[in-house]
Each structure stands twice: as C-alpha cells, then as structure tokens.
Scaffold this active site. Structure first.
Site, PDB file in Angstrom:
ATOM      1  N   GLU A  55     -11.440  -0.284  -2.912  1.00 19.11           N
ATOM      2  CA  GLU A  55     -10.593   0.321  -1.865  1.00 19.11           C
ATOM      3  C   GLU A  55      -9.430   1.050  -2.544  1.00 19.11           C
ATOM      4  OE1 GLU A  55      -9.324  -3.077   0.473  1.00 19.11           O
ATOM      5  OE2 GLU A  55      -8.051  -3.844  -1.126  1.00 19.11           O
ATOM      6  N   ASP A  93       0.819  -1.221   0.000  1.00 24.58           N
ATOM      7  CA  ASP A  93       0.000   0.000   0.000  1.00 24.58           C
ATOM      8  C   ASP A  93       0.852   1.271   0.000  1.00 24.58           C
ATOM      9  OD1 ASP A  93      -2.047  -1.922   0.467  1.00 24.58           O
ATOM     10  OD2 ASP A  93      -1.815  -1.699   2.625  1.00 24.58           O
TER      11      ASP A  93
HETATM   12  O1  FUB Z   1      -3.041  -3.715   3.529  1.00 23.81           O
HETATM   13  C1  FUB Z   1      -4.298  -3.908   4.141  1.00 23.81           C
HETATM   14  C2  FUB Z   1      -5.401  -3.553   3.202  1.00 23.81           C
HETATM   15  O2  FUB Z   1      -5.325  -4.375   2.046  1.00 23.81           O
HETATM   16  C3  FUB Z   1      -5.313  -2.145   2.660  1.00 23.81           C
HETATM   17  O3  FUB Z   1      -5.812  -1.193   3.529  1.00 23.81           O
HETATM   18  C4  FUB Z   1      -6.063  -2.320   1.407  1.00 23.81           C
HETATM   19  O4  FUB Z   1      -5.946  -1.252   0.521  1.00 23.81           O
HETATM   20  C5  FUB Z   1      -5.472  -3.602   0.880  1.00 23.81           C
HETATM   21  O5  FUB Z   1      -4.221  -3.404   0.298  1.00 23.81           O
END
Ligand code: FUB
Length: 381
Positions: free
Chosen positions: A275, A65
């Site tokens: 997301e 991320d």
């Molecule tokens: O890394 C944990 C979660 O998984 C992140 O917040 C999302 O964007 C995905 O990458």
C-alpha cells in the site's frame, strides 16, 4: 504465524521471549529476513523521546499517512486523522475508523505547525460511509483537489475528490466517487508537462485482491492472491482528466521488477507492493515508492516513465514503531524530505503521529536508507 495488521511493532520482543503486556500475539512472518537494524527496532520496548530520529509534528490530534506538498513556498501536509474507536484490531485495518481530515501547514521545516479546522467530514460525502483513509492533494489552475479513499455503503473502498480554493479547505466533495475507482491510498503526481497521474491501491484491507477485474468482489480473498510464486498484485495508475475529477483511462497495473527484469512475486513480502504509493522525480527519473505492509518497510523502485515499469532499488525507511508505514517525499529549501508516521505518542498502531526527516541520495541516484530509531542509550555499537 502471521503478523496481524494493527499489532504493535514494539511488541515483537514477545517473539523473542521477552514479556510485554500490550499485545497478545507473537508475530513472526514466515520467511521474513530482518536486518540487524530492523530487528533492533523491533526488539525495543517503550522508548525515550531521544531514541527517535525525529519528533511528532503535532500532538493536538493523531495523524498518519502524511502527503506533503509545497505551494507558494509553504508546506502543506494532508494526513489521515486517527481517532480512537471501539473496533478491535484485525488484518483488514477495521480499527482505522477515521471520519474526517485536517490539513497541517508550516512556513518552514522545523518551524511551528498549524493544525487546520475540519477540511472534509465523512458526513458531507454523499457516497461515503466510513474509514476516511490516507488522502493526497493536488493543485491546478487556482483549485486545490483532495483525493481520499473511503468505504461506500456496500463496504467497498472507492476514491473520492473534493475541491477548495484554499489549500487548508474546507473542501467540497463530488457527489460520487471517481468513476471506475477502487481500493485505497490515492497519490497524485503532476509531471513537468502538466499532466497529472493518480497512483493507488493496497492489498489486505485495501481490497486490491477483491478488485482483480476492476469490479469489487466482496467474497474475494481477505489478504492477497495466495499465489506466492506468481507476480504480486500490482498497484494501479491512471492519467487524470484535465478537470482532475475523473480517470482519463482505465487504470493500468504498475509493473515492479527485480534487477533481472522479472516481476516481484507475491511471496516476496520484503519487496512486493502492499500500500502507500508515492511518486516523485529525481534527476529525470521516476521514483515509485510504497510500503511492504506486513514486513513494515518503505521501499522504492525507479523507472523512465510515470507508468513504469519500475525496477526495485531498495529501502527508504526501516520499520517504524507501529504496524503501518506510509510516507511522502518532497523538495523544500534545496533538500529532499521524507514525511512519515509512527506511534511514538500513543504506543498504539491506530493512533499515529506524523514526522519529517531529511532524505539523502547517493551520487548514483540511490536513496540512503533511514533508520527511524536511534541506538538505545548505553547500547554497544
Ligand atoms: O491509515 C489507514 C491505512 O493504513 C492507510 O490507508 C494505509 O496506507 C495505512 O497507513
């Protein structure tokens, strides 16, 4: 059959009848149309390093991320710090058990990367219990701000802020999360007029579907609204206060439209928001990019205001190895760069590594789609 969050993408050959020991379920998303390229990514097993478009930026710790920023000519990357934990993989991402952050820095892309010490630890955040997920950072008037999601003691994701005079930290967290905050994946964008906006949200484990009225409902759906023919759940945006510590307004829903001006639907898994919000500007236009989650694309939509509406334009990145895909886009050295992550080093979705590659635009402002994998050696073209 659904694709489980956490399932290794390189195990997709199971669905094609090839045996791989690492993952047990054969993933096949209903209605999912894979491009030839994506299917090729999916059908590959353990790969040689030369088959990846780019190599991990660091191998001392696992990172994901990546939110990249350029401050004083230097590149700083604010990633999640992946750790191996005991929790089994599930659709809510419970296996992402991160407990702290480390900042990465480099003088130039392609140069050595410094891994900073612990920049913020969950034990030093009074309101947070666990799961320090994807962060971002911002700078204003001599202070650096780290924005991070974490679950509170009730199991609800909230977004916190921590401050430091040094971009590498350590950061000191505010005693409470941002008032009225919920869900995950904050991304802060500062416009040319100095106004900052925070984008956030994520469905499934990111809990947007449990915050429909802005209030957390622990018994809400585990995944989405289960209304495939209705507009998809929208990511959120809010102007930040001048002190960068609170929302200046109630978060607004971001509209993502198709080329006919209609909202993308919940059933449109290849294009709807899942997301990993990111905002950047190019030639005066606002580019809102995000992950489609269970179809594993990074995609983008373009608009004329930081609030949107944004019109869906296409893919930035084909699926990487691993379940999640999450990115940032920055300019450095007169070029644009895509920071992203895959699971090259570990082969496991919960232990990822960040990477960078150049991002190119066409003359009409569209982004050239990137394939994170190169053709397998000896493969026919
Ligand atoms: O890394 C944990 C979660 O998984 C992140 O917040 C999302 O964007 C995905 O990458």
């Amino acid at each position: 059959m659904t694709i489980k969050r956490g399932m290794c993408l390189h195990a997709w050959p199971l669905a094609l009848g090839l045996a791989l020991a690492a993952c047990q379920q054969a993933p096949e998303q209903k209605g999912e149309q894979k491009t030839e390229q994506a299917a090729d990514n999916a059908a590959s097993g353990k790969r040689d390093a030369s088959e990846y478009l780019s190599q991990p930026l660091v191998s001392d710790i696992y990172t994901a991320d990546p939110s990249a920023h350029v401050w004083n000519g230097k590149i700083y990357v604010y990633p999640s710090h992946d750790i191996d934990g005991p929790t089994p993989e599930d659709d809510l991402g419970s296996h992402f058990e991160m407990r702290d952050y480390h900042v990465l820095s480099m003088d130039k892309i392609g140069g050595p990367v410094t891994v900073g010490p612990v920049a913020l630890d969950v034990k030093d955040v009074p309101w947070a219990d666990k799961q320090m997920w994807a962060p971002d950072a911002a700078y204003k008037n001599g202070t650096y701000y780290l924005y991070f999601p974490a679950k509170d003691k009730e199991g609800a994701f909230r977004i916190g802020v921590a401050t430091s005079k040094d971009p590498m930290g350590p950061f000191k967290a505010q005693p409470q999360p941002i008032k009225g905050s919920y869900s995950i994946d904050p991304a802060v964008f500062t416009d040319a007029d100095g106004q900052s906006y925070i984008y956030f949200g994520g469905i499934w484990g990111g809990q947007l579907q449990r915050n429909i009225g802005g209030k957390y409902d622990p018994s809400g759906s585990k995944t989405d609204l289960k209304q495939d023919d209705k507009p998809a759940i929208a990511p959120r945006v809010a102007r930040l206060n001048g002190d960068m510590l609170e929302f200046a307004e109630t978060p607004r829903e971001i509209q993502i439209l198709d080329d006919k001006g209609k909202p993308l639907l919940g059933g449109d898994h290849d294009r709807r928001f899942f997301e990993a919000s990111w905002m950047h500007k190019h030639d005066g236009k606002y580019y809102f990019s995000y992950s489609t989650g269970d179809t594993h694309y990074l995609v983008y939509a373009v608009g004329d205001s930081p609030y949107g509406p944004f019109t869906y334009k296409g893919r930035i990145l084909e699926p990487v190895e691993g379940w999640t895909t999450h990115h940032s886009i920055v300019e450095w050295g007169g070029k644009s760069w895509l920071f992203y992550a895959d699971s090259q080093l570990s082969g496991q979705t919960r232990l990822r590594n960040v990477k960078v590659t150049e991002l190119r635009y066409n003359a009409d402002g569209s982004i050239q789609t990137i394939n994170p994998l190169l053709p397998k050696k000896g493969a026919a073209h």
